[in-house]
Scaffold this motif. Structure first.
Motif, PDB file in Angstrom:
ATOM      1  N   GLU A 107      -1.808  -0.702  14.367  1.00  0.00           N
ATOM      2  CA  GLU A 107      -0.655  -0.821  13.309  1.00  0.00           C
ATOM      3  C   GLU A 107      -0.981  -1.677  12.400  1.00  0.00           C
ATOM      4  N   ILE A 108      -0.474  -1.416  11.211  1.00  0.00           N
ATOM      5  CA  ILE A 108      -0.643  -2.437   9.988  1.00  0.00           C
ATOM      6  C   ILE A 108       0.766  -2.805   9.582  1.00  0.00           C
ATOM      7  N   VAL A 110       2.134  -4.831   5.985  1.00  0.00           N
ATOM      8  CA  VAL A 110       1.698  -5.954   4.971  1.00  0.00           C
ATOM      9  C   VAL A 110       2.909  -7.118   5.139  1.00  0.00           C
TER      10      VAL A 110
ATOM     11  N   ASN B  89       3.157  -6.378  -6.579  1.00  0.00           N
ATOM     12  CA  ASN B  89       2.462  -7.421  -5.446  1.00  0.00           C
ATOM     13  C   ASN B  89       2.688  -6.779  -4.485  1.00  0.00           C
ATOM     14  N   ILE B  90       1.362  -6.396  -3.564  1.00  0.00           N
ATOM     15  CA  ILE B  90       1.584  -5.518  -2.676  1.00  0.00           C
ATOM     16  C   ILE B  90       2.171  -6.239  -1.339  1.00  0.00           C
ATOM     17  N   ALA B  91       2.173  -7.452  -1.494  1.00  0.00           N
ATOM     18  CA  ALA B  91       2.824  -8.288  -0.404  1.00  0.00           C
ATOM     19  C   ALA B  91       4.270  -8.526  -0.603  1.00  0.00           C
ATOM     20  N   PRO B  93       7.754  -6.975  -0.979  1.00  0.00           N
ATOM     21  CA  PRO B  93       8.552  -5.424  -1.187  1.00  0.00           C
ATOM     22  C   PRO B  93       9.349  -5.241  -2.193  1.00  0.00           C
ATOM     23  N   ALA B 213      -5.512  -2.008   3.546  1.00  0.00           N
ATOM     24  CA  ALA B 213      -4.824  -2.462   4.722  1.00  0.00           C
ATOM     25  C   ALA B 213      -5.529  -2.568   5.812  1.00  0.00           C
ATOM     26  N   TYR B 215      -8.409  -0.819   6.893  1.00  0.00           N
ATOM     27  CA  TYR B 215      -8.954   0.403   7.235  1.00  0.00           C
ATOM     28  C   TYR B 215     -10.115   0.601   6.282  1.00  0.00           C
ATOM     29  N   PHE B 233      -9.428   7.643   1.487  1.00  0.00           N
ATOM     30  CA  PHE B 233      -8.697   8.130   2.781  1.00  0.00           C
ATOM     31  C   PHE B 233      -9.491   7.276   3.899  1.00  0.00           C
ATOM     32  N   ILE B 237      -8.512   7.461  10.900  1.00  0.00           N
ATOM     33  CA  ILE B 237      -7.297   7.887  11.141  1.00  0.00           C
ATOM     34  C   ILE B 237      -6.967   9.414  10.801  1.00  0.00           C
ATOM     35  N   MET B 254      -4.891   6.350   2.250  1.00  0.00           N
ATOM     36  CA  MET B 254      -4.374   5.137   2.410  1.00  0.00           C
ATOM     37  C   MET B 254      -3.879   4.760   0.972  1.00  0.00           C
ATOM     38  N   CYS B 267      -0.714   2.599   0.975  1.00  0.00           N
ATOM     39  CA  CYS B 267      -0.213   2.350   2.366  1.00  0.00           C
ATOM     40  C   CYS B 267       0.113   0.970   2.843  1.00  0.00           C
ATOM     41  N   VAL B 268       1.402   0.623   3.298  1.00  0.00           N
ATOM     42  CA  VAL B 268       1.686  -0.755   3.684  1.00  0.00           C
ATOM     43  C   VAL B 268       2.412  -0.911   4.982  1.00  0.00           C
ATOM     44  N   GLY B 269       2.027   0.067   5.864  1.00  0.00           N
ATOM     45  CA  GLY B 269       2.608   0.189   7.116  1.00  0.00           C
ATOM     46  C   GLY B 269       2.302   1.227   7.937  1.00  0.00           C
ATOM     47  N   ILE B 270       1.998   1.050   9.026  1.00  0.00           N
ATOM     48  CA  ILE B 270       1.683   1.969  10.187  1.00  0.00           C
ATOM     49  C   ILE B 270       2.134   2.048  11.564  1.00  0.00           C
ATOM     50  N   GLU B 271       3.316   2.640  11.706  1.00  0.00           N
ATOM     51  CA  GLU B 271       4.238   2.267  12.869  1.00  0.00           C
ATOM     52  C   GLU B 271       3.885   3.368  14.095  1.00  0.00           C
TER      53      GLU B 271
END
Lengths: 880, 334
Positions: A107-108, A110, B89-91, B93, B213, B215, B233, B237, B254, B267-271
């Motif tokens: 999981e990532i 930010v 700024n990717i950090a 939101p 991120a 990867y 990419f 994954i 990504m 990409c900012v999140g993988i759940e």
């Protein structure tokens, strides 16, 4: 020949263009097809050169066109284990039998940076800075880079104190922001925002170099009542502590009420002090011309020495109706203080071998009641501004000292009682209106105020004035002031320029009535002679225009020239001698300031000013006033006192929010001149104000730098500061002029780190070195050096238990008590909705605090009796 | 500025009046207070999306919130990917134009705006709570009564845009893609959907790699519907999907952006959701979204973006003029 070459070329190049084709099937152990991808890449390369998905029957076909000899073929899928094979670059059939599995993706997420910037707004994420030891938002703000909080609670941002404090973009507290920073829990705040270059009046086009702070609350903390209470008790002596707070921050209304009471060493008034001027009217201070002797206040945490009984209440309510804010603030405190101590005052005198030394052993009791009520209606938007504030303040306080005084001028000791009564009353109203049209700004303001300060000092017995012995001396000073200012405002906005003209008229009428009477040993009244009486009016009328020119270029460059120009008419009506004098002076006080932003993080600013002022209430009275039991003041000159000063300062500001580095350095120079030279003559132990009719100059400069950096590593904040001051002036003592030179060097360091979740370490260090010299003096004054260290360790054995040890160490290079050390401990335990705290103060049971200060040609040593070793247990709980 | 305020006032008043007219008879005591309270709880306190936009051009107004509970599950999945659209700024939101979600099921994947969903659901849950509490059946169809605060979207983009107000469903069994496009306020008649064969990008592999991120990603480039794209990419994954209509690479996309960087997805999140989540389809998609084609929809969107005030039936008060509208700059240029 040609054909041969062609053939050879063909032979060599052909393999390069050859295509290898790989086919096969991908099946699981049950011979079923599964979704999968085949990729192919040359050996040693991280990049794939081809890929294909497996079809529904599990078949695939993939081609490779490259030159690599050996290849890697890989089968991947979300539901299978990855298989990799090394194969030669030759067409082949390769089948895979894959093992099914559930692949968990890493999981990532930010994470938001602890600090981020949006234009002129910096946001600090509270959770990134808070730790277990932090209860209120002030505790967390101390760790934020660029934000400094002084021990008294004043917030500054990169070296400059803030000009507004908002909660959810609303200024509820009118400058009493410690009520918020010391009572709002850190957990309720989402982020702390800094608005750089904040102009609180939105319709105002002028530039501001100050910042404001805004607390963004968590949604869960908005619109709900938060009620909490604290109760505590302890020993020695019997100690108690109580608190009650109620808050509610909704969209259309805000409320904070706080009651605090204790006798355990926390002053009530600190939280209620206004930390910035909220645009109220200039008035007489609540201070006094008169004073009683008191031991010097130690320069460290008051809970060590303050023997008090304090109660304070503040209630603050704000309503928003459309874009208007209606605000009601009330602050009251009552405080009774006991101060016991000793002081030794050494005054070096020219042409005298033995300096004057006065020693006093004092017991002082004082009581203060202070009530401040204000009502404000505010409408602040881009087009217009309306502000009306009505303020009433009343203070009644008194102070009594029993001083056992001895000196090296008259033999014998004496017990002198001193009593002062200091009531104060003021009422003021200020109205300010601004209106913006596309090109113009129009404004009007009107302020009116009334003050009353009838003070009274009683001293006895008095055996040190000449040959007379009196049982008591009674000094009465009544001051009254009524004033009003009417100010217009016409502003033009022409592109990058804005020009503002404010015609103004003001009148300030001040009345001073004083009388010094005595009682002889037989308690018979000794009436006041005219030399110890005053009855005068000091009226100042001003009329003029304030000019204010601003040039802005590209948000980078700002230039501002302010030229208040006015005519000042001073009329002094001395009713005792029936003497009327009036002076007319025209005054031009220009200030030029410029700032340049090299980049969003680096800016420089400079300022120069020239200022002249005439006269003051305190410079015109001609009858003696006994300011304290051994000082008599009066003015014996007919000329109008005049002072002028000029100076420049420069600052360089660097703030990199992403790197969390904040740096500022600056230098300043100031030169001032007074047309009359005031000084003191000592007659025995009594200081008498004198003057000579000759101008005197003073000069000073200073340089300073401060820096802070926060590392994500161990949540560490390091702050450093250095400073140097140099002052040159002249002193008048016993009618002799002395050239005086003083230098002060100082440096400070503070360090806050959290190496792991179980420990938090805080260390503060400060060092100072004072030097002074007097030209041609026989006496050499030793340099005064002082350094202090403060260690704090927090230990968190688990999430509900926090343990704190605190050790303070101070050193003076003075004879006697050079080293002083204090220690405290605290245990905090959270149990369900309650928080228990056990405080042990002054573990070493230090008895007194000794400090030395310099001022001119005098040295002041003071010893202050401290609070003994004590224990206090407190419980804090949420009522709602 | 004034015009916009008047406009906002006008729309919310009209809608409120409408709601009151319908429900004033049955409205129990205390409900209005509750409604007021609901409105006092903004998710964000930006005063108005139009603040400081005196001379700036605007986007069409976003549609009123919709009831997210009026939807049904068509599939379920356990992987959700989050993409930032045009982050400065990717950090942070708040600096995204949008935060978007890719939900991967077994039969379908769904790509939609999380910020728009948050905006809709905050109001929906408030209304639902009121309905439950007062045993009401307040209709919460499209263009339902909401206050001005619902205009606010969590990111830096404010207003309406196809990028935020459309949902994309990929159907793996038929190999087709369907877009459901919501229209700005006042244009509810133009709600549209179209289905097209699964778009494919003709990706060319590049040697370059970089991490996104965390990867390791490989670069691939393509031309797609009028823009040149660069994608990164993650080979580790093995999901051949990406943001919007992108996909077809051997690993998850990504990061992807066009050569002008007008559309940047990162990409900012993988759940991982071991307990599967449902993939929801709005009930109104069947009944209220008229079928069209991609080309026709693009023409309609251009018309709406350029003539919004007229199409929405908004008229400036007295002699004031509306701020100009932003130019139409769709992601698909042909």
């Amino acid at each position: 020949m040609k054909i041969h070459i062609l053939l050879i070329l063909l032979l060599f190049t052909l393999p390069g263009y050859s295509q290898s084709v790989f086919t096969g099937v991908v099946k699981n152990s049950q011979k079923e097809s599964v979704p999968a991808t085949i990729t192919i890449q040359p050996k040693g390369s991280t990049a794939i050169s081809g890929y294909v998905s497996v079809d529904n029957l599990g078949q695939y076909k993939i081609a490779y066109n490259g030159v690599s000899d050996s290849l890697i073929i890989t089968v991947r899928g979300l539901t299978i284990e990855k298989i990799t094979r090394h194969i030669p670059n030759r067409s082949a059939t390769i089948d895979f039998i894959v093992k099914e599995t559930i692949n968990q993706l890493a999981e990532i997420q930010v994470k938001a940076d602890p600090v981020h910037r949006r234009g002129d707004t910096l946001s600090y994420v509270v959770s990134a800075f808070s730790g277990q030891s932090d209860r209120v938002i002030e505790d967390v703000m101390k760790k934020m880079p660029g934000i400094e909080i002084s021990p008294s609670g004043t917030i500054s941002y990169n070296g400059k104190s803030i000009n507004k404090f908002y909660i959810e973009d609303t200024d509820l507290l009118d400058g009493r922001y410690n009520i918020a920073t010391r009572n709002i829990t850190a957990k309720d705040v989402a982020s702390v925002q800094v608005f750089e270059n904040h102009q609180p009046v939105k319709a105002e086009k002028t530039f501001s170099d100050q910042a404001a702070i805004n607390l963004k609350l968590k949604n869960s903390a908005k619109g709900v009542w938060a009620l909490s209470a604290l109760a505590g008790g302890g020993y020695e002596p019997a100690l108690w502590n109580a608190e009650l707070t109620a808050m509610n921050f909704a969209k259309n209304r805000q409320h904070i009420s706080v009651y605090k009471g204790n006798n355990s060493g926390h002053t009530a008034k600190e939280e209620l002090l206004k930390k910035y001027d909220s645009g109220a009217v200039e008035m007489m201070s609540t201070g006094s011309m008169l004073s009683v002797s008191e031991p010097g206040t130690p320069s460290f945490e008051e809970k060590r020495y303050l023997k008090n009984v304090s109660n304070s209440v503040s209630a603050n309510q704000l309503f928003k109706i459309n874009d208007k804010e209606l605000k009601f603030n009330i602050a009251y405190y009552n405080e009774r203080l006991h101060k016991n101590g000793y002081s030794s005052y050494t005054q070096y005198l020219p042409n005298e071998n033995t300096p004057l030394v006065v020693e006093e052993n004092m017991k002082n009791v004082s009581e203060t009641n202070d009530l401040d009520v204000s009502l404000r209606l505010l409408s602040n938007n881009l087009e217009s501004f309306f502000d009306n504030v009505l303020n009433v303040r009343t203070v009644w306080s008194n102070s009594q000292t029993e001083a056992f005084s001895q000196n090296n001028r008259q033999a014998g000791n004496e017990l002198i009682s001193q009593f002062i009564d200091k009531p104060y009353f003021s009422i003021s109203n200020m109205l300010k209106v601004l209106k913006n049209t596309s090109k113009q700004t129009l404004g009007l303001s009107f302020a009116i105020n009334y003050n009353d300060r009838p003070h009274h000092l009683l001293v006895g017995p008095v055996n040190y004035f000449g040959n007379d012995s009196l049982s008591s001396l009674s000094q009465e000073v009544i001051e009254k002031n009524i004033g009003g200012t009417l100010r217009g405002r016409l502003g033009f906005n022409l592109g990058n320029f804005s020009l503002n003209y404010s015609p103004r008229m003001s009148a300030s009428l001040q009345k001073l009535k004083s009388e010094l009477t005595g009682r002889d040993m037989l308690d018979k009244l000794v009436p006041a002679a005219d030399s110890v009486r005053n009855d005068l009016w000091f009226n100042n009328y001003q009329v003029g225009v304030d000019q204010d020119y601003t040039f802005k270029w590209d948000n980078r460059f700002n230039l501002r020239l302010m030229i208040p120009t006015f005519l000042s008419i001073i009329m002094i009506d001395n009713q005792l001698g029936d003497k009327k004098v009036s002076y007319k002076r025209s005054i031009v006080n220009p200030t030029l300031s410029a700032s340049y932003n090299f980049s969003p993080s680096l800016s420089a600013s400079a300022q120069s000013f020239y200022q002249k002022s005439y006269g003051n209430f305190n410079d015109v009275y001609t009858g003696y006033i006994m300011q304290s039991y051994r000082s008599l003041l009066r003015n014996s000159v007919d000329d109008l006192f005049e002072s002028s000063s000029t100076g420049s300062n420069f600052t360089l500001d660097y703030r990199n929010a992403m790197q969390m580095i904040f740096l500022n350095l600056g230098a300043g120079y100031k030169k001032s001149r007074k047309n009359l030279f005031y000084g003191y003559n000592y007659d025995g132990i009594v200081a008498i104000k004198t003057f000579i009719d000759r101008p005197t100059d003073a000069e000073s400069y200073n340089v300073y730098a401060s820096a802070s950096k926060t590392f994500s590593f161990w949540q560490t904040k390091i702050a450093l500061s250095v400073g140097f001051n140099n002052g040159k002036s002249e002193l008048l003592l016993q009618n002799e002029i002395e050239k005086y030179d003083s230098k002060n060097y100082s440096t400070g360091l503070s360090f806050n780190t959290t190496p792991c979740r179980y420990v938090n370490l805080v260390y503060d260090f400060s060092w100072s070195h004072d030097e002074r010299s007097i030209e041609n003096a026989s006496e050499q004054y030793p340099a005064l050096r002082n350094h202090t260290h403060d260690f704090k360790v927090w230990i968190f054995p688990n999430e509900s238990l926090s343990v704190n040890f605190n050790v303070d160490y101070q050193y003076y290079n003075e004879k006697g008590n050079r080293n002083m050390a204090f220690a405290d401990a605290l245990v905090r335990y959270k149990y369900k909705q309650t928080e228990w705290e056990l405080e042990c103060n002054n573990l070493f049971n230090a008895k007194q605090y000794v400090s030395t200060t310099y001022s001119g040609m005098s040295t002041y040593i003071s010893r202050y009796e401290l609070r003994p070793l004590s224990f206090l247990i407190k419980v804090r709980f949420k009522l709602k | 500025m004034k015009t916009v305020v008047i406009l906002l006032l006008f729309t919310s008043l009209a809608v409120l009046a409408n709601a009151q007219g319908k429900h004033s008879k049955t409205m129990p005591k205390g409900l209005m207070e509750e409604l007021e309270k609901e409105r006092e709880k903004p998710t964000k306190s930006i005063p108005s999306p139009f603040d400081g936009l005196k001379n700036k051009s605007l986007n069409p107004l976003p549609p009123m919130c919709r009831d997210v509970y009026k939807s049904h599950s068509i599939d379920s999945g356990n992987i959700r990917i989050l993409y930032a659209l045009n982050a400065t700024n990717i950090a942070d939101p708040q600096t995204y134009d949008d935060l978007q979600r890719l939900e991967i099921g077994t039969k379908y994947s769904k790509y939609y705006s999380h910020y728009v969903f948050q905006r809709d659901s905050s109001i929906s849950s408030g209304n639902r709570e009121l309905n439950r509490k007062y045993n009401l059946n307040m209709p919460m169809e499209l263009d339902n009564a909401t206050g001005g605060v619902t205009m606010i979207i969590n990111g830096k983009f404010q207003g309406w845009s196809e990028s935020l107000f459309a949902e994309f469903f990929k159907d793996f069994s038929t190999n087709e893609l369907t877009e459901y496009c919501r229209m700005p306020q006042g244009c509810g008649n133009y709600l549209s959907q179209y289905t097209e064969p699964m778009p494919t990008q003709n990706w060319q592999m590049q040697e370059e790699t970089q991490t996104v991120a965390g990867y390791m990603c490989q670069k691939a480039i393509c031309d797609f519907r009028g823009r040149k794209y660069t994608a990164w990419f993650a080979i580790d994954i093995p999901i051949s999907q990406g943001p919007w209509k992108f996909g077809g690479l051997p690993g998850l996309i990504m990061k992807v952006y066009d050569s002008k960087e007008e559309y940047v997805f990162e990409c900012v999140g993988i759940e991982n959701h071991p307990d599967k989540f449902p993939i929801m389809l709005m009930d109104t998609y069947k009944t209220m979204y008229s079928k069209t084609t991609r080309i026709k929809l693009n023409k309609l969107l251009k018309n709406i973006q350029e003539n919004y005030y007229r199409l929405a039936g908004l008229h400036p008060v007295s002699n004031e003029i509306f701020p100009p509208l932003n130019p139409h700059n769709p992601i698909e240029l042909d």
